[in-house]
Design a protein around this motif. Structure first.
Motif, PDB file in Angstrom:
ATOM      1  N   ILE A 100       0.878  -1.186   0.000  1.00 50.84           N
ATOM      2  CA  ILE A 100       0.000   0.000   0.000  1.00 50.84           C
ATOM      3  C   ILE A 100       0.908   1.227   0.000  1.00 50.84           C
ATOM      4  CG2 ILE A 100      -1.987   1.091   1.130  1.00 50.84           C
ATOM      5  CD1 ILE A 100      -2.480  -1.601   2.556  1.00 50.84           C
ATOM      6  N   GLY A 101       1.753   1.292  -1.005  1.00 48.09           N
ATOM      7  CA  GLY A 101       2.794   2.320  -1.064  1.00 48.09           C
ATOM      8  C   GLY A 101       4.086   1.763  -0.496  1.00 48.09           C
ATOM      9  N   CYS A 102       5.181   2.337  -0.963  1.00 44.74           N
ATOM     10  CA  CYS A 102       6.505   1.915  -0.526  1.00 44.74           C
ATOM     11  C   CYS A 102       6.703   2.197   0.968  1.00 44.74           C
ATOM     12  CB  CYS A 102       7.498   2.710  -1.379  1.00 44.74           C
ATOM     13  SG  CYS A 102       9.184   2.323  -1.119  1.00 44.74           S
ATOM     14  N   LYS A 103       6.148   3.293   1.443  1.00 49.38           N
ATOM     15  CA  LYS A 103       6.273   3.650   2.862  1.00 49.38           C
ATOM     16  C   LYS A 103       5.716   2.546   3.755  1.00 49.38           C
ATOM     17  CE  LYS A 103       4.986   7.434   5.996  1.00 49.38           C
ATOM     18  NZ  LYS A 103       4.273   8.729   6.053  1.00 49.38           N
ATOM     19  N   ALA A 203      17.951  -4.294   1.554  1.00 49.71           N
ATOM     20  CA  ALA A 203      16.753  -3.800   0.867  1.00 49.71           C
ATOM     21  C   ALA A 203      17.086  -2.496   0.169  1.00 49.71           C
ATOM     22  CB  ALA A 203      15.619  -3.570   1.871  1.00 49.71           C
ATOM     23  N   ASN A 204      16.797  -2.412  -1.122  1.00 53.88           N
ATOM     24  CA  ASN A 204      16.956  -1.135  -1.817  1.00 53.88           C
ATOM     25  C   ASN A 204      15.588  -0.520  -2.053  1.00 53.88           C
ATOM     26  OD1 ASN A 204      18.387   0.980  -3.234  1.00 53.88           O
ATOM     27  ND2 ASN A 204      17.535   0.131  -5.121  1.00 53.88           N
ATOM     28  N   ASP A 205      15.424   0.711  -1.588  1.00 55.26           N
ATOM     29  CA  ASP A 205      14.205   1.483  -1.845  1.00 55.26           C
ATOM     30  C   ASP A 205      14.423   2.179  -3.189  1.00 55.26           C
ATOM     31  OD1 ASP A 205      12.305   3.495  -2.014  1.00 55.26           O
ATOM     32  OD2 ASP A 205      12.482   4.113   0.080  1.00 55.26           O
ATOM     33  N   SER A 206      13.656   1.740  -4.191  1.00 50.78           N
ATOM     34  CA  SER A 206      13.880   2.274  -5.540  1.00 50.78           C
ATOM     35  C   SER A 206      12.706   3.143  -5.992  1.00 50.78           C
ATOM     36  CB  SER A 206      14.114   1.132  -6.525  1.00 50.78           C
ATOM     37  OG  SER A 206      12.909   0.449  -6.783  1.00 50.78           O
ATOM     38  N   ALA A 207      12.186   3.937  -5.064  1.00 45.24           N
ATOM     39  CA  ALA A 207      11.017   4.784  -5.360  1.00 45.24           C
ATOM     40  C   ALA A 207      11.221   5.661  -6.600  1.00 45.24           C
ATOM     41  CB  ALA A 207      10.674   5.648  -4.142  1.00 45.24           C
ATOM     42  N   TYR A 208      12.502   6.016  -6.886  1.00 46.15           N
ATOM     43  CA  TYR A 208      12.754   6.917  -8.033  1.00 46.15           C
ATOM     44  C   TYR A 208      13.341   6.189  -9.242  1.00 46.15           C
ATOM     45  CZ  TYR A 208      11.735  10.365  -4.564  1.00 46.15           C
ATOM     46  OH  TYR A 208      11.080  11.076  -3.601  1.00 46.15           O
ATOM     47  N   GLU A 233      13.865  -5.449  -3.217  1.00 47.11           N
ATOM     48  CA  GLU A 233      13.772  -4.075  -3.692  1.00 47.11           C
ATOM     49  C   GLU A 233      12.327  -3.620  -3.537  1.00 47.11           C
ATOM     50  OE1 GLU A 233      16.461  -2.074  -6.712  1.00 47.11           O
ATOM     51  OE2 GLU A 233      15.004  -3.146  -7.927  1.00 47.11           O
ATOM     52  N   LEU A 234      12.180  -2.414  -2.978  1.00 46.56           N
ATOM     53  CA  LEU A 234      10.838  -1.841  -2.851  1.00 46.56           C
ATOM     54  C   LEU A 234      10.662  -0.791  -3.935  1.00 46.56           C
ATOM     55  CD1 LEU A 234      12.140  -1.884   0.401  1.00 46.56           C
ATOM     56  CD2 LEU A 234       9.666  -1.913   0.699  1.00 46.56           C
ATOM     57  N   GLY A 235       9.479  -0.724  -4.486  1.00 51.12           N
ATOM     58  CA  GLY A 235       9.215   0.267  -5.525  1.00 51.12           C
ATOM     59  C   GLY A 235       7.812   0.798  -5.384  1.00 51.12           C
ATOM     60  N   SER A 236       7.487   1.734  -6.250  1.00 44.74           N
ATOM     61  CA  SER A 236       6.224   2.448  -6.072  1.00 44.74           C
ATOM     62  C   SER A 236       5.766   3.054  -7.386  1.00 44.74           C
ATOM     63  CB  SER A 236       6.466   3.562  -5.056  1.00 44.74           C
ATOM     64  OG  SER A 236       5.359   4.404  -4.990  1.00 44.74           O
ATOM     65  N   LEU A 237       4.464   3.183  -7.519  1.00 42.68           N
ATOM     66  CA  LEU A 237       3.929   3.901  -8.671  1.00 42.68           C
ATOM     67  C   LEU A 237       3.877   5.402  -8.389  1.00 42.68           C
ATOM     68  CD1 LEU A 237       2.416   2.247 -11.209  1.00 42.68           C
ATOM     69  CD2 LEU A 237       3.160   0.931  -9.230  1.00 42.68           C
ATOM     70  N   SER A 238       4.100   5.785  -7.128  1.00 42.96           N
ATOM     71  CA  SER A 238       3.904   7.183  -6.696  1.00 42.96           C
ATOM     72  C   SER A 238       4.690   8.168  -7.545  1.00 42.96           C
ATOM     73  CB  SER A 238       4.342   7.360  -5.241  1.00 42.96           C
ATOM     74  OG  SER A 238       3.400   6.797  -4.377  1.00 42.96           O
ATOM     75  N   LYS A 239       5.986   7.941  -7.656  1.00 44.55           N
ATOM     76  CA  LYS A 239       6.853   8.915  -8.307  1.00 44.55           C
ATOM     77  C   LYS A 239       6.885   8.661  -9.808  1.00 44.55           C
ATOM     78  CE  LYS A 239       7.496   9.828  -4.006  1.00 44.55           C
ATOM     79  NZ  LYS A 239       8.495   9.464  -3.041  1.00 44.55           N
ATOM     80  N   THR A 240       6.952   7.366 -10.193  1.00 39.73           N
ATOM     81  CA  THR A 240       7.064   6.998 -11.603  1.00 39.73           C
ATOM     82  C   THR A 240       5.874   7.488 -12.425  1.00 39.73           C
ATOM     83  OG1 THR A 240       8.262   5.025 -10.958  1.00 39.73           O
ATOM     84  CG2 THR A 240       7.329   5.032 -13.158  1.00 39.73           C
ATOM     85  N   ILE A 248       0.050   2.825  -3.890  1.00 39.92           N
ATOM     86  CA  ILE A 248       0.310   1.504  -4.475  1.00 39.92           C
ATOM     87  C   ILE A 248       1.813   1.332  -4.760  1.00 39.92           C
ATOM     88  CG2 ILE A 248      -0.404   2.324  -6.804  1.00 39.92           C
ATOM     89  CD1 ILE A 248      -1.072  -1.217  -5.562  1.00 39.92           C
ATOM     90  N   GLY A 249       2.357   0.256  -4.246  1.00 35.56           N
ATOM     91  CA  GLY A 249       3.771  -0.054  -4.432  1.00 35.56           C
ATOM     92  C   GLY A 249       3.981  -1.555  -4.472  1.00 35.56           C
ATOM     93  N   TYR A 250       5.250  -1.974  -4.371  1.00 34.98           N
ATOM     94  CA  TYR A 250       5.551  -3.407  -4.460  1.00 34.98           C
ATOM     95  C   TYR A 250       6.892  -3.687  -3.816  1.00 34.98           C
ATOM     96  CZ  TYR A 250       8.152  -1.436  -8.368  1.00 34.98           C
ATOM     97  OH  TYR A 250       8.990  -0.647  -9.113  1.00 34.98           O
ATOM     98  N   ILE A 251       7.084  -4.957  -3.462  1.00 35.54           N
ATOM     99  CA  ILE A 251       8.412  -5.413  -3.040  1.00 35.54           C
ATOM    100  C   ILE A 251       8.696  -6.683  -3.822  1.00 35.54           C
ATOM    101  CG2 ILE A 251       7.462  -6.613  -1.010  1.00 35.54           C
ATOM    102  CD1 ILE A 251      10.146  -5.969   0.416  1.00 35.54           C
ATOM    103  N   VAL A 252       9.947  -6.816  -4.280  1.00 35.91           N
ATOM    104  CA  VAL A 252      10.328  -7.956  -5.107  1.00 35.91           C
ATOM    105  C   VAL A 252      11.673  -8.499  -4.641  1.00 35.91           C
ATOM    106  CG1 VAL A 252       9.105  -7.071  -7.151  1.00 35.91           C
ATOM    107  CG2 VAL A 252      11.499  -6.474  -6.823  1.00 35.91           C
TER     108      VAL A 252
END
Ligand SMILES: *Cc1c(COP(=O)(O)O)cnc(C)c1O
Length: 389
Positions: A100-103, A203-208, A233-240, A248-252
């Motif tokens: 529910i978001g990268c945060k 863990a890499n936070d790859s929000a950007y 790796e955590l990512g997100s649709l927020s910034k992209t 909405i985000g994801y972890i892979v």
């Protein structure tokens, strides 16, 4: 009456909440505030994504409790994105989890992996949630310095053995907020090799990961050899995709780490609303020209702001390759907080003091290009007129 737990009452106020309060006061007193503080840009969510959301809202099957791991369509879209962008193959069943978001993912990953007293190795300066989630999980933070002289890349060798022995998790965040630093795959290889040799998760936070400029393509930590043994790796649709409010985000990555988080999450939340997941899946499966279009706007703004700052004696050392921030030294004679306060009081412009990201951010400030060009110019003009630097 005192209702707060000690743990909660000892949390310093969330920096952005504090700044929001100051902003509201100024707005009420009639000041036209220009907010370059928070990373939440003005550009709208792309129309094809909003249309898909509307369409999914017509189907009542989408209104049930969502799947705990995220709907099939969304997890498959993330696998598609990783293959296309990074040439990394992921199993949507075991190596991908919707967030529910990268945060939210950061906040729940930490208590999924650490016990009270364990250490988490956290970059300094960094996004404050890593530190706070560690505190809330009764863990200890080891500050891993990111300094300008080393391109804001950590020196893993300086972490004491005694700390490593008690550490469960290393956080990284590239492309980096707040320093805007970018890395290549060889750095991730070094980081993964280090983490594996010490049996620590990373863990890499790859929000950007997709907010990149001038031909730079951000790598994924999962491109490193053997990364899946220890890395997520955590990512997100927020910034992209400019979808900050969608949550909405994801972890892979490593399936055991993902399984731990999945167990934790299935006891605390029930996932994001399915139409939002399906709109996100649609965004990830469509062409990425819409991202390029917005990136071009951010990059132009960043270059303009950097030039304008230079004209008032504030040097931006290197034009950022990623993120929509400018990170620069505060003028001599100011602390970060004193400078941000002076800028706000004298000009009505909000910037973020570097110290809000940890002691390592002292001496710097962060500015987000989150408003249109006219307002950006106005902000710099006000700084020129009212700040005697
Ligand atoms: C914005 C940001 C996030 C938050 O992402 P959401 O998906 O909106 O929760 C996480 N990490 C970093 C470094 C960020 O800058």
């Amino acid at each position: 009456m005192e209702f707060q737990s000690k743990r909660v009452s000892q949390i310093p106020p969330y920096m952005f909440a504090e700044i929001k309060q100051m902003k509201e006061k100024l707005v009420q007193s009639g000041v036209h505030v220009i907010d370059l503080g928070m990373g939440d840009p003005d550009l709208p969510t792309h129309a094809h994504v909003v249309e898909k959301l509307k369409e999914e809202l017509q189907d009542h099957h989408n209104f049930k409790y969502p799947n705990f791991r995220g709907c099939q369509e969304y997890r498959e879209a993330i696998a598609h994105f990783y293959k296309k962008q990074f040439d990394v193959v992921l199993d949507p069943e075991t190596e991908i989890l919707a967030l529910i978001g990268c945060k939210e993912g950061v906040a729940h990953l930490i208590p999924s992996l650490i016990d009270p007293g364990d250490y988490v190795i956290i970059p300094d300066p960094s996004y404050p949630v890593y530190r706070m989630a560690t505190y809330l999980a009764n863990g200890n933070e080891y500050r891993l310095p990111l300094v300008e002289e080393h391109g804001y890349k950590p020196d893993f060798a300086e972490i004491p053995q005694a700390i490593l022995a008690q550490s469960k998790l290393i956080f990284l965040n590239y492309p980096n907020n707040p320093t805007t630093a970018a890395v290549d795959v060889s750095f991730f290889q070094e980081a993964c090799d280090f983490a594996r040799s010490h049996g620590i998760a990373i863990a890499n936070d790859s929000a950007y990961n997709m907010v990149t400029f001038d031909g730079y393509q951000a790598p994924s930590i999962l491109q490193a050899d053997g990364a899946k043994d220890i890395a997520v790796e955590l990512g997100s649709l927020s910034k992209t995709f400019n979808m900050t409010g969608f949550r909405i985000g994801y972890i892979v990555g490593n399936k055991d780490i993902i399984q731990a988080l999945s167990i934790y999450k299935s006891n605390t939340d029930t996932g994001q609303f399915t139409p939002i997941q399906k709109a996100a899946a649609h965004a990830l499966k469509s062409g990425y020209e819409c991202i390029d279009q917005y990136n071009a706007i951010y990059y132009k703004r960043i270059k303009e702001v950097s030039e304008a700052l230079a004209s008032i004696g504030i040097e931006v050392k290197e034009t950022p390759k990623s993120t929509y921030f400018v990170w620069a030294k505060v003028p001599a004679g100011y602390t970060s907080k004193a400078f941000a306060t002076a800028v706000l009081e004298k000009t009505g412009v909000i910037i973020t003091p570097g110290s809000a990201f940890g002691p390592g951010g002292e001496g710097y400030f962060r500015l987000a290009v989150s408003v249109d060009e006219t307002q950006l110019r106005e902000a710099i003009e006000r700084m020129k007129q009212h700040l005697s630097l």
